[in-house]
Scaffold this active site. Sequence first.
Site, short mmCIF file in Angstrom:
data_model
loop_
_atom_site.label_atom_id
_atom_site.label_comp_id
_atom_site.label_asym_id
_atom_site.label_seq_id
_atom_site.Cartn_x
_atom_site.Cartn_y
_atom_site.Cartn_z
N ASP A 478 14.32 34.02 -2.93
CA ASP A 478 13.55 32.79 -2.71
C ASP A 478 12.81 32.85 -1.37
OD1 ASP A 478 12.64 30.23 -3.19
OD2 ASP A 478 14.63 29.35 -3.50
N ASP A 548 9.03 24.95 -9.66
CA ASP A 548 10.17 24.05 -9.60
C ASP A 548 10.02 22.92 -10.60
OD1 ASP A 548 11.78 25.30 -7.82
OD2 ASP A 548 11.06 24.23 -6.05
C1 DGJ Z 1 13.58 26.62 -4.50
C2 DGJ Z 1 13.68 27.25 -5.86
O1 DGJ Z 1 12.46 27.21 -6.50
C3 DGJ Z 1 14.76 26.56 -6.66
O2 DGJ Z 1 14.82 27.08 -7.95
C4 DGJ Z 1 16.07 26.71 -5.94
O3 DGJ Z 1 16.44 28.06 -5.90
C5 DGJ Z 1 15.96 26.14 -4.54
N1 DGJ Z 1 14.85 26.70 -3.83
C6 DGJ Z 1 17.22 26.37 -3.77
O4 DGJ Z 1 17.13 26.01 -2.48
#
Ligand code: DGJ
Length: 742
Positions: A478, A548
Amino acid sequence: MITINEKERTFHLHNDRVSYLLYVMDSGQLGHLYFGKPLQPEGSYLHMVEKSHRPMTTYITEGDLYTSYEHLRQEYPCYGTSDYRYPALEVRGNDGSTLCKLEYQRYELLQGKKTLEGLPATYVEDDSEAETLEIYLRDPLRKLTVVMSYTIFRDCSAIARSVRFANEGEESLFLNRAMSLSVDFPDADYESVQLSGAWARERSVKVRTLELGLTAVSSMRGHSSHQHNPFLALKRKHTTEHSGDAYGFSLVYSGNFLAQAEVDNYQVLRVMLGINPFGFCWKLEPGSTFTTPEAVMVYSDEGLNGMSRQFHTLYRSRLARGYWRERERPVLINNWEATEFDYVEEDLIRFAQKARECGIELFVLDDGWFGSRNNDRSGLGDWKANPAKLPNGIEGLSRRIEELGMKFGLWFEPEMVNRDSDLFRAHPDYILQTPGRSVSHGRNQFVLDFSRPEVVDEIYRQLHTLLTHARISYIKWDMNRSISECYSTVWPTDQQGEIFHRHILGVYDLHERLLQAFPTLLIESCSSGGGRFDPGMLYYAPQGWLSDNSDAAERLKIQYGTSLVYPVSSMGAHVSACPNSQVGRHTPLETRGNVAMTGAFGYELDLNRLSPEEIETVKQQVAFYKQNRQLLARGDFYRLLSPFEGNFAAWETAEPDGSRALVTVTRLLSEVNGPYRRLPLRGLIPDRRYHIRSRYLSYDAYGDELMQFGLMLEDQSSGQMIDGSGDTCQDFRSLIYEVVGR
Ligand code: DGJ
């Protein structure tokens, strides 16, 4: 694939899908002749050069009132003589001048393709797959050699380009602008297509008619960004998804970029793609070299879909690489949307047990497992399990998950640190920061300075230890904030313009080292959803979390837009809970599954909260996906109906030999008593008989009928369900039609 006319000094890259022609001008500069549908390989094309006397311009040679760079189509233009458009190159010497004259020296032809050291790039597995032309240019005054590299692939209409600079003089040079690609088109009668958006609505298709002046998209955030993707396409006004000219330009890079189209007052169009020159300045020391990221350009006369299929094939098979490239991707379950930071080991085991019961193959533990991480204010940088949540560590948890019969995956955010972490307390100097200035935070976190090898080494050491001791098959990588106050406290003043790029090189280096050490590791890239979904990441991570926003209706647009460039196999797509946590919307479980299946499929919810009927549906979805995942990931993908344009979204994935296809049709809002509808399919064999099967339909038809008359969509819209089920009269209904050759 490459024909060179030594007498006319023309270079013709061609295959049966594309021609690209360039030449050496009398002045020694490199000129551009043509890019598009294939032309005769042996033809003579110098007469394509257009120039005439124009007032109020400047000319190269005294006495000649015709030859001005302002009117010549060029291959790698510089500013400061007689061209007043934006240049591809700007190089400054110690004398302060930025003039540069690149004169043709020689060429080299090679079978296959070279790698780009430290950078992601397309590749070949066999030298017969491609040919590469390298053209050496030189500015004698600056003793600067510029090598233009062009690779044409045998079986696709893509040409990959990059540029290498070598300082052969005694003085340092400064590259202020070094684009990867520049193409001058003879007319500007095009629309540009870009993929733009924001967090949770990434990669929407935006079309603009080109006008005099500049049309551009870019990033200055240190990553390719949610806002704009490093991509630009050109299409004619009447080009459709399936017919007409389409050109695609895509940058294999994850940092700051610029994609620009400039229309001049003579309707000449200049397209450019490369590292964003804003804030960029690379010091080229004597004896050193610099290579730009690779840009890939594609031509298709089969519309935007044709362009996309060329990108899909190349990126799926000759950009993505390694162990997972061809392998079936595991169906995964991720705990993030179900638990966020709030869990302990036993919750996770229950979560995984239910997933296993449904046939899910990989359990992914997301954020919150390490250091003191119980919210987003602490822990980043300390990649050791939090014993309060995981008493047996990642080793113990991963062993238990494997004992359940699943693989185990883990979330990291390697480039970031919280102030409240052991790493920051020990090395506060490790972050990107400008001395004397405050540092902005994003999600309470700071960006580690990956331009420094010792910082990358520290994170590598931590990740390597974990991956060595625990059973980790997959990592979700991430990256949750953009870079600000970009400055490195260890690099000298005159190299601060390199930091954004050096940081990304450090990110690539860490990926590469981990993959070298753990070649079977599956990496999924992520950046607050799809903030770094680009070809550069695809080289290391064959799949990426798209957004997201996991609402199925929103995902239709995100997946549709993303598919302009990126293959289905690269799109991490999950079924999440309802009401959806981002938009509060209810969509049928069937639709959530159908949409996510056109992607690297998984779940993002606690299955223990579903009813027995819903669990049955999940089991069927997982089984259906497993049966079809090879086709879904590797078949030819066709966009059929755009969710940006109407109430329906439809796409099809067909076996390349036309023997079978899956068609996903989603209606957004329910309509009462609507018209009869047929959906013309693609990629089938006209005289082959197919059986069509869906939840309510079963009939036989020939391929020509399905492609001309169309697939007959069920009447989902009468408003009265005569079978009494009632379930077709809903918003966000979708169906998958199987089309199977007899
Ligand atoms: C952003 C990601 O897009 C989510 O899927 C998740 O992993 C969060 N970060 C966790 O902090």
